[in-house]
Design a protein around this motif. Structure first.
Motif, PDB file in Angstrom:
ATOM      1  N   ILE A  85     -19.979   9.694  -0.632  1.00  0.00           N
ATOM      2  CA  ILE A  85     -18.725  10.373  -0.271  1.00  0.00           C
ATOM      3  C   ILE A  85     -18.665  10.563   1.253  1.00  0.00           C
ATOM      4  O   ILE A  85     -17.617  10.352   1.873  1.00  0.00           O
ATOM      5  CB  ILE A  85     -18.606  11.709  -1.032  1.00  0.00           C
ATOM      6  N   GLU A  86     -19.804  10.914   1.839  1.00  0.00           N
ATOM      7  CA  GLU A  86     -19.857  11.019   3.309  1.00  0.00           C
ATOM      8  C   GLU A  86     -19.472   9.675   3.946  1.00  0.00           C
ATOM      9  O   GLU A  86     -18.724   9.616   4.917  1.00  0.00           O
ATOM     10  CB  GLU A  86     -21.273  11.394   3.778  1.00  0.00           C
ATOM     11  N   LEU A  87     -20.004   8.593   3.381  1.00  0.00           N
ATOM     12  CA  LEU A  87     -19.671   7.265   3.912  1.00  0.00           C
ATOM     13  C   LEU A  87     -18.178   7.013   3.776  1.00  0.00           C
ATOM     14  O   LEU A  87     -17.522   6.516   4.696  1.00  0.00           O
ATOM     15  CB  LEU A  87     -20.468   6.195   3.155  1.00  0.00           C
ATOM     16  N   GLY A  88     -17.634   7.376   2.644  1.00  0.00           N
ATOM     17  CA  GLY A  88     -16.192   7.194   2.417  1.00  0.00           C
ATOM     18  C   GLY A  88     -15.368   7.987   3.419  1.00  0.00           C
ATOM     19  O   GLY A  88     -14.333   7.498   3.910  1.00  0.00           O
ATOM     20  N   LEU A  89     -15.818   9.193   3.740  1.00  0.00           N
ATOM     21  CA  LEU A  89     -15.074   9.997   4.720  1.00  0.00           C
ATOM     22  C   LEU A  89     -15.132   9.351   6.102  1.00  0.00           C
ATOM     23  O   LEU A  89     -14.114   9.250   6.805  1.00  0.00           O
ATOM     24  CB  LEU A  89     -15.641  11.421   4.766  1.00  0.00           C
ATOM     25  N   SER A  90     -16.330   8.903   6.482  1.00  0.00           N
ATOM     26  CA  SER A  90     -16.447   8.241   7.795  1.00  0.00           C
ATOM     27  C   SER A  90     -15.617   6.968   7.832  1.00  0.00           C
ATOM     28  O   SER A  90     -14.989   6.640   8.837  1.00  0.00           O
ATOM     29  CB  SER A  90     -17.912   7.932   8.081  1.00  0.00           C
ATOM     30  N   HIS A  91     -15.653   6.249   6.727  1.00  0.00           N
ATOM     31  CA  HIS A  91     -14.867   5.030   6.619  1.00  0.00           C
ATOM     32  C   HIS A  91     -13.374   5.340   6.783  1.00  0.00           C
ATOM     33  O   HIS A  91     -12.656   4.673   7.527  1.00  0.00           O
ATOM     34  CB  HIS A  91     -15.145   4.400   5.243  1.00  0.00           C
ATOM     35  N   GLU A  92     -12.922   6.397   6.127  1.00  0.00           N
ATOM     36  CA  GLU A  92     -11.493   6.724   6.237  1.00  0.00           C
ATOM     37  C   GLU A  92     -11.156   7.200   7.647  1.00  0.00           C
ATOM     38  O   GLU A  92     -10.079   6.881   8.173  1.00  0.00           O
ATOM     39  CB  GLU A  92     -11.096   7.782   5.199  1.00  0.00           C
ATOM     40  N   GLN A  93     -12.087   7.929   8.272  1.00  0.00           N
ATOM     41  CA  GLN A  93     -11.842   8.356   9.656  1.00  0.00           C
ATOM     42  C   GLN A  93     -11.753   7.154  10.599  1.00  0.00           C
ATOM     43  O   GLN A  93     -10.936   7.119  11.518  1.00  0.00           O
ATOM     44  CB  GLN A  93     -12.935   9.319  10.112  1.00  0.00           C
ATOM     45  N   GLN A  94     -12.610   6.151  10.384  1.00  0.00           N
ATOM     46  CA  GLN A  94     -12.489   4.930  11.194  1.00  0.00           C
ATOM     47  C   GLN A  94     -11.110   4.315  11.035  1.00  0.00           C
ATOM     48  O   GLN A  94     -10.501   3.853  11.999  1.00  0.00           O
ATOM     49  CB  GLN A  94     -13.534   3.904  10.756  1.00  0.00           C
ATOM     50  N   HIS A  95     -10.630   4.302   9.810  1.00  0.00           N
ATOM     51  CA  HIS A  95      -9.319   3.680   9.578  1.00  0.00           C
ATOM     52  C   HIS A  95      -8.177   4.546  10.102  1.00  0.00           C
ATOM     53  O   HIS A  95      -7.099   4.038  10.391  1.00  0.00           O
ATOM     54  CB  HIS A  95      -9.148   3.328   8.096  1.00  0.00           C
ATOM     55  N   GLN A  96      -8.397   5.851  10.222  1.00  0.00           N
ATOM     56  CA  GLN A  96      -7.370   6.678  10.875  1.00  0.00           C
ATOM     57  C   GLN A  96      -7.174   6.218  12.320  1.00  0.00           C
ATOM     58  O   GLN A  96      -6.048   6.086  12.808  1.00  0.00           O
ATOM     59  CB  GLN A  96      -7.780   8.152  10.838  1.00  0.00           C
ATOM     60  N   GLU A  97      -8.293   5.965  12.986  1.00  0.00           N
ATOM     61  CA  GLU A  97      -8.194   5.506  14.371  1.00  0.00           C
ATOM     62  C   GLU A  97      -7.506   4.143  14.437  1.00  0.00           C
ATOM     63  O   GLU A  97      -6.649   3.905  15.290  1.00  0.00           O
ATOM     64  CB  GLU A  97      -9.594   5.440  14.984  1.00  0.00           C
ATOM     65  N   LEU A  98      -7.885   3.245  13.530  1.00  0.00           N
ATOM     66  CA  LEU A  98      -7.266   1.918  13.519  1.00  0.00           C
ATOM     67  C   LEU A  98      -5.788   2.011  13.164  1.00  0.00           C
ATOM     68  O   LEU A  98      -4.954   1.302  13.739  1.00  0.00           O
ATOM     69  CB  LEU A  98      -8.004   1.007  12.537  1.00  0.00           C
TER      70      LEU A  98
END
Lengths: 417, 417, 417, 417
Positions: free
Chosen positions: D135-148
């Motif tokens: 879930i932590e990975l998923g959150l970081s992944h989604e945060q990366q995509h927020q920037e993109l």
């Protein structure tokens, strides 16, 4: 997905303002099943977004009629002409063609509001007889873009792996047509627009050409015949192809018409079974020419096609002599075959798109229209299932590059006799 | 750099074997100033190395005459046909066109040895009457490649910043020609090859076309006139250009004919002053068409050109009716102007390169020759300063894509009357 | 095709002028089997013609030594520096890189005359101690171009479908090497050039790096091992590849090292059987990395490689610690394997080519050399069978883009311990 | 255009499900000003549509959490994983990257419904401790995509000649920061993720590196300094540039950072005046490196940057040690400068993006993530104004190709001491 929207066929006896309403309404009806996002996408440089077609046609009316001929008219949005102008060539004056797909703004809704505004403003101009030819040009221009809207959005939806559709599939099936030949004894034929009605500049001047005896098929080549061409190795036989065509086949690994997959083809109603009796469509000139070679026949010239069509005009009305399958209303365009020369598919001729003797382009920006495309393209005759019915006539010259096939393009064979 | 090598003009009354000798010798004389390295380079996909031309023409004789028609003949080197065959299209059977410039082996010397071997082996075949048409075809084929050898090596040497030359500059200057007009009343004209002599398949069948009244200029457009076109902003005025032409001008930043720089142009004798009275050359169809628009006139059709040429043939010999500047010997080809229709430059017509009515390509590999190029190209008439003199006739149809200009291409204006 | 030309190995004790003679003579001996045409062809932008290498190295001596340091020297031909200069970047000052293959003039003979002229003029400069470093640089520069001459002409001859060769095949076979591991305990290692002799600017400054424990294979990966990688689907398994590598494999349909075909590979002696015990060569970084992943190991860093090499230098001479297979004379370069770290193939490391701490490029045009390439490339260590023997040392940093493979590139595995 | 939408800063003490809500809500808030059409456009292959980011992040949760770990879960739409999966490489399994802009269907509304469905279904999983890392990975992944999502839609709106904006311009101005230097004495530094919290696989293993003494600037380079670089001819001086950088400048006629025009730059609030005191952004590695050369300094290595950042962490919280300008809520991201190392812009280092010693990618599809990009790219440190605040840490390694500049990229100078 919207249901078929029945609409009355445009009558040629209609008044100009009634015809204006009919044409403008049809444009909007064609786009009605599309979301703002659907209407924004551009799948290739040859295509434009649906939204752009709705706007560009409106730009035509606003620029050449309202701005130039209606005193006191104020532009709806003074920044939009730059964006929706496709004409002027001087550098920097319009956006690069393949950037049209970036126009998420203005919204579809805003463009529809522009259309309504322009339509209302046009009202006083229909009474002015001097403007009738320009209004006729605008109607024909908008009808051309109706066809492009349909073929461009088909190409756009095709890119979607989910098989996006915009209409339910139509119920009507194709009817097998018997193969017969219209024979012509040769001799001098009159070519080009000679009646009173509207025509584009490239349809004239009317002139005479000398024909050899020939025959033209009474029907279009079908999907079933194309299956046989494929099964016989047509796409793998270099000797059937023009040199440029063979290079195109190899480079793009072409092995079937555009939109085909096993047993199906992509339509405005998504993936649908292919009817073997229906005319084949979405083929390039290269493919049409190779098929004709394989069949031991050839494509007609534009003059041969027109000579046969004129011969039939005695028996039918000037426009649309044969009642074929054209665009009458906002329904999924699909070739189904007919006895006539017009409709279903544009038909490749072996004639290059070149000026007729004594051709002069119209002056001004409106004239920067047809003449400048006179290199490298081929003439197509007839009309397709996506061509507005009032928009076809014997002298009409459509033109595309030999590799293009996202239009409803097909072929009708000819032979020497 | 070699001196001019005088040679006698081919007489049409010569025997076949004498003509064979003349043609084959001229090919070698044209390459005589070139080193093995010069003869190896290939500057673009459109061009071939000089060595390749010498070899490919030899491959033609060895394949279609010696291998197929002379019992017991053994190939000089059985690996070479693959390398020097330009014809068969099936994949893998010949090397990619732009790899011809990698053929440092075989050497120029080896290819000249092959030529001598083939020439000796040909001896017994000249007596066989059944082979005469094929030998005629081989001669015409080799003459075509003589012209390509000259234009291709010119393009190759042009790439060298040291201004490489292969001949001394010729002494003869251009002579200003008065501007007059050959008028034609229109009507039915006979087109296509109809005499006894050799012709390519694409020159027939002979047929009739209907012409409108027109006039054809008595001389080619000159360098001086082209300077005026440039000075008047011709290359910057979008409205003068075809749409594809304008895109080409912008993409390649074209602002003058190929080979031009300030006051000079590149020739087989290196950089030389430009003569304002000489015919302009190395222009594309796009440029020719834009110039004609700028001049308020137009390009002729291939039929108009041929109709005028046939009218003049009564007054002159069948080939080369007007004694213009063509390739007589191994001298630097350079347009200088003449009173005739032939010579100096190939002249762009506004006719697309398409089949004549009832055209059928010759059967077999030899027939895979002209028909397959019938899309996207324009017909040029006349002959250039690099065209072997015996190789020109009224019905000859040369063809190139509208952007190509490494050939000696120019223009002769026409107008409606 | 010429026979092997035995020559003495350069001794490091030689005088500067003797070494100059040795290096210059070897350049010419390498080109001796080539015709002017062979020496003119350029097969891709990465490669240069053999003639160009002979001329460019001569330009270096003429420009930086004779022109700048020898009073009264006159350029052999003042137009040639423009043509054979590869350095200065300002636009227009040198010909486009991919046009080098158009230099049929000057001839190979003329360039050899230039070389002789420059060699004679260099004579007085060897006594000047201040010039020794520049002369050393010139020798290293010429040795680099010897290697490029060999790899570039190999790529050029490879294009010829006739399988062109420039030397007879060598008799010596590869010897299978046992797989052993050089272990290193980790810790601080000294990196970069620190001895007295010549080095390029990018080999310094000497500095320390911290290493983890690791092991480096005692031998290079072989053709036989690569066959196993292919047989196991290595080129079809996306998970083994870097993202850019996989895109490269797919775009170019890569399925084997460059120059491979069924059972054979292309060499300076034409197509020859592949020896399974010989080191694999002509692979890209992408391939090397994928192989290492497949083998469950990895590529070494440049620091790991250098640390092992320095450890071996105690047991051997400073240059060429291990007596591997390098360029000693004008013979066909071919990897055969050895016990040493140097020779046979350049070995990909997983280190990007970047500046060492406190790196400063040399000033002036000579300095525009190594520093400007420090993006996107990987470091290779060792030396190849085409590297002049005196040209290798532990600190040497070769560098190429990850897709390039026309050099003799191979790999030596590493692993964590 | 929507107003700023204030939202609370994510607290690191929050529970996992609260953080999930915060992150997921922010994604939707960022897209709130966008229409379906805005969210559909894709301006280049590097970018993805906003809609795609919203869907792809949802695909992650549905695939790796719900499908794989929640018994009985049924896919929302089984056709969508194919469309919104960016990971698996095997051919045919996902749509070509540059076709993402054709996804007018599903609609933005449908994707938001999918998001709501997935969010509801996630509820029971937060209690499962074994899933916390994923879930932590998923959150970081989604945060990366927020920037993109932010940088991609900025690039998309930039294509619109009408200057489309998605937020009102923010009021806050940049504050000039004094130029000071953080000095470091060199020696062994610990690098890589070593704390307990989340990190990506490429941030480890933690290891030691040896540093030379250096100093790192206390602030980012500003727009005003970049103006001086331009005024001094920075873009016209080849010697300042890497070879690849110079080729890039010439090919694309680069003369300023992306999004600049006279006195203005394009932002999420449309065209706005440029603040000379604000950090420069939207530059490539090539530009950053050339600027540093021009300034007589250099870029830091990733290790130098991290060593300084770790030194500061004693004085601050582990994440976001310095309170710089990052993404806290759905407001227009814009660099304004700060005293800290983090925020405003990603900062180019001179370190290539390569594996740390003993790096092993995570197993399975989730692991096909960072390791495969380890060629040709450079590491950036810090965080940008579009980086979710919880998403920055000293060990974070962002990476881009040296020509890319559509991210908020800037530079911080370093020097040897």
């Amino acid at each position: 997905m919207s249901q078929l929207q029945p609409s009355s066929r445009p009558s040629t006896g209609e008044s100009l303002d009634a015809r204006y309403d009919t044409v403008r309404s049809l444009s909007e009806a064609l786009a009605a099943p599309l979301s703002d996002a659907d209407a924004t996408i551009q799948s290739m440089e040859d295509a434009s977004p649906a939204k752009w077609h709705l706007a560009h046609t409106t730009w035509f009316w606003e620029t050449f009629l309202l701005r130039d001929r209606l005193e006191g008219y104020t532009l709806f949005d003074e920044r939009w002409p730059f964006v929706f102008n496709s004409y002027y060539e001087a550098e920097g004056e319009r956006i690069h063609r393949f950037s049209r797909g970036m126009l998420s703004r203005p919204t579809l809704e805003e463009i529809l509001a522009w259309r309504a505004h322009v339509d209302a403003a046009m009202e006083p101009l229909f009474a002015r007889e001097d403007l009738a030819p320009l209004i006729e040009l605008g109607l024909s221009h908008e009808q051309q873009h109706q066809e492009l809207l349909l073929t461009d959005i088909k190409h756009g939806l095709f890119q979607n792996p989910l098989g996006a559709a915009m209409w339910d599939a139509p119920a009507a099936a194709a009817q097998a047509q018997p193969q017969e030949w219209h024979e012509h004894p040769g001799g001098i034929a009159r070519i080009g627009h000679q009646a009173d009605g509207f025509s584009f500049d490239n349809e004239g001047p009317a002139h005479r050409v000398l024909l050899e005896p020939f025959a033209l098929s009474s029907r279009l080549v079908t999907n079933g015949e194309w299956d046989a061409f494929i099964a016989d190795g047509g796409y793998d036989t270099a000797s059937l192809w023009l040199s440029d065509g063979w290079a195109w086949v190899r480079e793009h690994a072409v092995g079937a018409p555009l939109y085909w997959r096993e047993g199906e083809h992509f339509t405005h109603s998504g993936w649908q079974p292919r009817d073997p009796d229906a005319p084949v469509t979405h083929i390039s000139y290269f493919e049409a020419d190779a098929f004709a070679s394989w069949a031991g026949q050839r494509l007609p010239t534009e003059f041969e096609w027109e000579a046969i069509a004129r011969g039939q005009e005695g028996q039918a009305q000037a426009h649309d002599p044969c009642g074929g399958n054209q665009l009458d209303d906002a329904a999924p365009p699909l070739p189904r075959g007919s006895e006539g020369l017009f409709g279903d598919c544009w038909q490749f001729t072996r004639s290059a798109y070149l000026p007729y003797p004594r051709f002069k382009p119209a002056a001004g920006a409106v004239g920067e229209y047809n003449g400048k495309f006179m290199s490298g393209q081929f003439v197509l005759k007839g009309a397709s299932c996506a061509t507005a019915r009032g928009h076809s006539r014997s002298s009409y010259r459509n033109f595309f590059y030999p590799h293009q096939r996202w239009q409803f393009t097909g072929l009708r064979l000819a032979k020497d006799i």
